[in-house]
Motif scaffolding. Sequence first.
Motif, PDB file in Angstrom:
ATOM      1  N   HIS A   1      10.285   6.804 -16.371  1.00 24.96           N
ATOM      2  CA  HIS A   1      10.797   7.133 -15.047  1.00 24.96           C
ATOM      3  C   HIS A   1      10.980   5.871 -14.204  1.00 24.96           C
ATOM      4  O   HIS A   1      10.388   4.821 -14.481  1.00 24.96           O
ATOM      5  N   CYS A   2      11.770   6.006 -13.166  1.00 25.69           N
ATOM      6  CA  CYS A   2      11.823   5.023 -12.091  1.00 25.69           C
ATOM      7  C   CYS A   2      10.859   5.517 -11.019  1.00 25.69           C
ATOM      8  O   CYS A   2      11.103   6.555 -10.404  1.00 25.69           O
ATOM      9  N   VAL A   3       9.772   4.792 -10.829  1.00 17.98           N
ATOM     10  CA  VAL A   3       8.683   5.263  -9.979  1.00 17.98           C
ATOM     11  C   VAL A   3       8.686   4.504  -8.661  1.00 17.98           C
ATOM     12  O   VAL A   3       8.718   3.273  -8.637  1.00 17.98           O
ATOM     13  N   GLU A   4       8.605   5.267  -7.562  1.00 16.15           N
ATOM     14  CA  GLU A   4       8.417   4.684  -6.234  1.00 16.15           C
ATOM     15  C   GLU A   4       7.064   5.106  -5.715  1.00 16.15           C
ATOM     16  O   GLU A   4       6.717   6.285  -5.712  1.00 16.15           O
ATOM     17  N   ALA A   5       6.282   4.121  -5.313  1.00 16.57           N
ATOM     18  CA  ALA A   5       4.936   4.374  -4.816  1.00 16.57           C
ATOM     19  C   ALA A   5       4.510   3.174  -3.986  1.00 16.57           C
ATOM     20  O   ALA A   5       5.076   2.082  -4.114  1.00 16.57           O
ATOM     21  N   SER A   6       3.507   3.352  -3.171  1.00 16.71           N
ATOM     22  CA  SER A   6       2.985   2.235  -2.389  1.00 16.71           C
ATOM     23  C   SER A   6       2.301   1.237  -3.309  1.00 16.71           C
ATOM     24  O   SER A   6       1.945   1.546  -4.456  1.00 16.71           O
ATOM     25  N   ALA A   7       2.102   0.032  -2.800  1.00 15.80           N
ATOM     26  CA  ALA A   7       1.493  -1.032  -3.597  1.00 15.80           C
ATOM     27  C   ALA A   7       0.087  -0.667  -4.064  1.00 15.80           C
ATOM     28  O   ALA A   7      -0.402  -1.217  -5.061  1.00 15.80           O
ATOM     29  N   ARG A   8      -0.540   0.273  -3.399  1.00 15.84           N
ATOM     30  CA  ARG A   8      -1.899   0.670  -3.801  1.00 15.84           C
ATOM     31  C   ARG A   8      -1.923   1.283  -5.201  1.00 15.84           C
ATOM     32  O   ARG A   8      -2.955   1.285  -5.869  1.00 15.84           O
ATOM     33  N   PHE A   9      -0.780   1.822  -5.665  1.00 15.43           N
ATOM     34  CA  PHE A   9      -0.724   2.447  -6.981  1.00 15.43           C
ATOM     35  C   PHE A   9      -0.416   1.460  -8.105  1.00 15.43           C
ATOM     36  O   PHE A   9      -0.482   1.819  -9.280  1.00 15.43           O
ATOM     37  N   LEU A  10      -0.056   0.217  -7.779  1.00 18.72           N
ATOM     38  CA  LEU A  10       0.384  -0.712  -8.813  1.00 18.72           C
ATOM     39  C   LEU A  10      -0.687  -1.000  -9.867  1.00 18.72           C
ATOM     40  O   LEU A  10      -0.356  -1.074 -11.059  1.00 18.72           O
ATOM     41  N   PRO A  11      -1.950  -1.166  -9.516  1.00 19.39           N
ATOM     42  CA  PRO A  11      -2.937  -1.427 -10.581  1.00 19.39           C
ATOM     43  C   PRO A  11      -3.035  -0.307 -11.614  1.00 19.39           C
ATOM     44  O   PRO A  11      -3.060  -0.573 -12.822  1.00 19.39           O
ATOM     45  N   VAL A  12      -3.073   0.942 -11.180  1.00 15.91           N
ATOM     46  CA  VAL A  12      -3.204   2.030 -12.147  1.00 15.91           C
ATOM     47  C   VAL A  12      -1.909   2.229 -12.913  1.00 15.91           C
ATOM     48  O   VAL A  12      -1.920   2.559 -14.108  1.00 15.91           O
ATOM     49  N   LEU A  13      -0.760   1.984 -12.278  1.00 10.91           N
ATOM     50  CA  LEU A  13       0.503   2.057 -13.000  1.00 10.91           C
ATOM     51  C   LEU A  13       0.577   0.973 -14.069  1.00 10.91           C
ATOM     52  O   LEU A  13       1.001   1.230 -15.203  1.00 10.91           O
ATOM     53  N   ALA A  14       0.170  -0.240 -13.724  1.00 14.12           N
ATOM     54  CA  ALA A  14       0.211  -1.339 -14.681  1.00 14.12           C
ATOM     55  C   ALA A  14      -0.708  -1.079 -15.863  1.00 14.12           C
ATOM     56  O   ALA A  14      -0.397  -1.456 -17.003  1.00 14.12           O
ATOM     57  N   ALA A  15      -1.830  -0.420 -15.615  1.00 12.22           N
ATOM     58  CA  ALA A  15      -2.758  -0.104 -16.691  1.00 12.22           C
ATOM     59  C   ALA A  15      -2.261   1.045 -17.561  1.00 12.22           C
ATOM     60  O   ALA A  15      -2.682   1.194 -18.711  1.00 12.22           O
ATOM     61  N   ALA A  16      -1.353   1.860 -17.014  1.00  7.58           N
ATOM     62  CA  ALA A  16      -0.925   3.065 -17.715  1.00  7.58           C
ATOM     63  C   ALA A  16       0.182   2.810 -18.731  1.00  7.58           C
ATOM     64  O   ALA A  16       0.330   3.583 -19.685  1.00  7.58           O
ATOM     65  N   PHE A  17       0.973   1.747 -18.540  1.00  6.32           N
ATOM     66  CA  PHE A  17       2.169   1.581 -19.355  1.00  6.32           C
ATOM     67  C   PHE A  17       2.249   0.201 -19.982  1.00  6.32           C
ATOM     68  O   PHE A  17       1.894  -0.808 -19.365  1.00  6.32           O
ATOM     69  N   ASP A  18       2.739   0.162 -21.237  1.00  7.54           N
ATOM     70  CA  ASP A  18       2.950  -1.110 -21.917  1.00  7.54           C
ATOM     71  C   ASP A  18       3.977  -1.964 -21.179  1.00  7.54           C
ATOM     72  O   ASP A  18       3.877  -3.182 -21.145  1.00  7.54           O
ATOM     73  N   LEU A  19       4.975  -1.299 -20.628  1.00  9.84           N
ATOM     74  CA  LEU A  19       6.030  -1.990 -19.905  1.00  9.84           C
ATOM     75  C   LEU A  19       6.166  -1.375 -18.519  1.00  9.84           C
ATOM     76  O   LEU A  19       6.227  -0.159 -18.380  1.00  9.84           O
ATOM     77  N   MET A  20       6.216  -2.221 -17.512  1.00 11.91           N
ATOM     78  CA  MET A  20       6.491  -1.760 -16.155  1.00 11.91           C
ATOM     79  C   MET A  20       7.317  -2.846 -15.479  1.00 11.91           C
ATOM     80  O   MET A  20       6.830  -3.933 -15.193  1.00 11.91           O
ATOM     81  N   HIS A  21       8.586  -2.539 -15.286  1.00 12.93           N
ATOM     82  CA  HIS A  21       9.526  -3.558 -14.816  1.00 12.93           C
ATOM     83  C   HIS A  21       9.867  -3.323 -13.360  1.00 12.93           C
ATOM     84  O   HIS A  21      10.381  -2.261 -13.000  1.00 12.93           O
ATOM     85  N   PRO A  22       9.608  -4.299 -12.467  1.00 15.81           N
ATOM     86  CA  PRO A  22      10.030  -4.150 -11.072  1.00 15.81           C
ATOM     87  C   PRO A  22      11.540  -4.299 -10.952  1.00 15.81           C
ATOM     88  O   PRO A  22      12.153  -5.163 -11.598  1.00 15.81           O
ATOM     89  N   TRP A  23      12.150  -3.473 -10.137  1.00 12.21           N
ATOM     90  CA  TRP A  23      13.597  -3.443 -10.002  1.00 12.21           C
ATOM     91  C   TRP A  23      13.939  -3.533  -8.529  1.00 12.21           C
ATOM     92  O   TRP A  23      13.644  -2.627  -7.750  1.00 12.21           O
ATOM     93  N   ASP A  24      14.544  -4.640  -8.116  1.00 16.50           N
ATOM     94  CA  ASP A  24      14.935  -4.832  -6.725  1.00 16.50           C
ATOM     95  C   ASP A  24      16.123  -3.934  -6.389  1.00 16.50           C
ATOM     96  O   ASP A  24      17.154  -3.953  -7.072  1.00 16.50           O
ATOM     97  N   ARG A  25      15.977  -3.155  -5.336  1.00 19.37           N
ATOM     98  CA  ARG A  25      16.969  -2.165  -4.971  1.00 19.37           C
ATOM     99  C   ARG A  25      17.446  -2.376  -3.531  1.00 19.37           C
ATOM    100  O   ARG A  25      16.761  -3.007  -2.717  1.00 19.37           O
ATOM    101  N   MET A  26      18.621  -1.829  -3.237  1.00 17.80           N
ATOM    102  CA  MET A  26      19.189  -1.912  -1.898  1.00 17.80           C
ATOM    103  C   MET A  26      19.571  -0.499  -1.465  1.00 17.80           C
ATOM    104  O   MET A  26      20.185   0.249  -2.228  1.00 17.80           O
ATOM    105  N   LEU A  27      19.189  -0.149  -0.240  1.00 13.43           N
ATOM    106  CA  LEU A  27      19.489   1.169   0.307  1.00 13.43           C
ATOM    107  C   LEU A  27      20.482   1.016   1.450  1.00 13.43           C
ATOM    108  O   LEU A  27      20.230   0.280   2.405  1.00 13.43           O
TER     109      LEU A  27
END
Length: 261
Positions: A77-103
Amino acid sequence: MIPHPAHQPPASARAFPVGAPGSATLPEHVLATGHGTWWTDRAVRPRAIAVTNGRHALLAGDPTALAPADLAPLAGHCVEASARFLPVLAAAFDLMHPWDRMLYVQRADAAVAPVPRGTTVRRLHAEDGPALASAGLTLGVDFTTWGGPEGLARSGHGWAAFRKNRVLAVAWSRFAGSRYEDVACATDPGERRQHLALACIAGLTTDIAARGRTATWSCSRENRASRLLAWTAGFRLLHEYVHHTTGPVSVSGTSNLRAAA
């Protein structure tokens, strides 16, 4: 187990804002259309919640309530969450790629797009479902945020360019909320450079305005063609943000996130 349909979200869904632009309209879209899934860390008094639709996910609540294995449903998935979730997300997946977006938010009318001879640009109707499904592979989209091409065709939230009953380009509200609708588009590779997508967007955004809502546009910072099309269609930059694409799950175990629909 008692199922809870997408239009009956858990009480913790209040963690997601109402009337927010861009993909933040996803929870409202799920609630209104019934397409998507709510997830919670536990059935009673959940502390963390996610909502998914069309390979997009929003995550809110208390990240300390989640173990890495709990996030298995968000793989791919493309996941949007606050920075507080980044540690558990990083631990959950072999790959987690940050993607710079424009709204972007539409602030001006779309430029006039001349339609080639023999081509018709109009709102999608329910009977257009088969033609849209046939075009899906060529266009590279599956319209899953509306449950598939037939669902989008019935929704009244899409415009397409047709030639002899063949879909050449389409623009649709990827997510529709109470204040904003986030627009997406696709064009047959063999039909590009004819302003077909722009013509479809112009029709769609006119409909969005008539519904009393504002059109938004989300794209990668690196996608210059999408940014140029957004500008030509009257969209102006609101802000930049980052979401993360998640790869395979790196931890084993049963997820405690339970589908609520």
